[in-house]
Enzyme design. Structure first.
Site, short mmCIF file in Angstrom:
data_model
loop_
_atom_site.label_atom_id
_atom_site.label_comp_id
_atom_site.label_asym_id
_atom_site.label_seq_id
_atom_site.Cartn_x
_atom_site.Cartn_y
_atom_site.Cartn_z
CG ASN A 103 -50.01 -30.21 -43.61
OD1 ASN A 103 -48.96 -30.83 -43.52
ND2 ASN A 103 -50.88 -30.16 -42.62
CG ASN A 104 -53.06 -34.22 -48.79
OD1 ASN A 104 -52.68 -35.28 -48.29
ND2 ASN A 104 -54.15 -34.14 -49.53
CG HIS A 136 -45.67 -34.16 -47.98
ND1 HIS A 136 -46.75 -34.77 -47.38
CD2 HIS A 136 -45.50 -32.97 -47.34
CE1 HIS A 136 -47.21 -33.99 -46.42
NE2 HIS A 136 -46.48 -32.89 -46.38
CB CYS A 137 -47.74 -30.47 -51.99
SG CYS A 137 -47.83 -28.71 -52.43
CB VAL A 138 -44.30 -27.94 -47.83
CG1 VAL A 138 -43.32 -29.07 -47.58
CG2 VAL A 138 -43.78 -27.04 -48.96
#
Length: 243
Positions: free
Chosen positions: A89-90, A84-86
């Site tokens: 946000n996805n 999950h890539c902060v």
């Protein structure tokens, strides 16, 4: 002018792929999915570490296809989940992994090219520009250099890491699980082999596509449903195996 055109193209591609990675669904498990354990072509099935049952998500109330994991932030199961890539946000998963990789590649090219232009503007400035750079221009050069150098190194390492994962046909989660599996296998006197590693070239085209000319572009027509993936056991009919 050529430098301006080239850098603008790279910057636009970087921003476009970044936006595309944000708004592309990484892959959702169909509500009707049920693993077909009796299909003769599906000889590899992922099972739970404890009990040996087929992987089932209690939160989503769905069976998990191979390489699928539940993201607690998105509160859903993601096909071939990498992480999950902060910053987006996805999740980065089956449907947007290539787009994410292309975005990082263009970001690295943009940073390195910016460093080249910055170094060139410092060393090839005319005497008039040198006089101007003693003031505000020199401050801009210093700030730009202090920003670009660590950013280029960080993104370069990140790009190299994901290129290594692509060549091994692993996700970040599978790499971490593989390290633990390797330790367990060594204790038992066995050698751990990643089941989805089908050779460097095949691994590469499974992510980037069979057409080399399309590699720099965010095309994803080559990916399938993400419910099943080729394994190293596919060429050995009738060989029972599980992960």
């Amino acid at each position: 002018m050529l430098n301006a055109v080239f850098f603008t193209v790279v910057a636009v591609m970087c921003i476009y792929n970044y936006a595309l990675a944000i708004y592309t669904d990484p892959g959702q498990v169909p509500s009707s999915f049920v693993p077909d354990v009796e299909h003769p072509d599906h000889i590899v099935h992922e099972i739970k570490r404890k009990g040996g049952d087929l992987r089932y998500c209690q939160k989503c109330s769905l069976y998990k296809p191979p390489r699928t994991h539940h993201c607690r932030i998105c509160n859903r199961c993601v096909l071939r989940m990498d992480h999950h890539c902060v910053w987006m946000n996805n999740c980065v998963g089956h449907a947007n992994y290539k787009i994410f990789f292309i975005f990082v590649m263009y970001a690295v090219v943009a940073c390195i090219y910016s460093l080249v232009l910055l170094a060139g503007s410092i060393t090839v400035d005319s005497s008039k520009d040198d006089l101007q750079s003693e003031g505000s221009y020199r401050v801009v050069y210093i700030i730009s250099g202090l920003t670009l150098v660590p950013l280029s190194l960080a993104l370069g390492f990140f790009l190299g890491w994901h290129f290594y994962l692509i060549l091994q046909n692993k996700t970040t989660i599978e790499y971490q699980e593989g390290v633990r599996a390797m330790c367990v296998a060594e204790k038992g006197g066995y050698v751990y082999s990643h089941p989805y590693d089908i050779g460097a070239y095949e691994n590469l085209i499974s992510v980037l596509g069979p057409n080399v000319l399309c590699w720099p572009f965010p095309s994803t027509k080559h990916i399938d449903s993400g419910l099943r993936f080729r394994t190293s056991f596919d060429s050995i009919p009738g060989t029972p195996a599980s992960k």
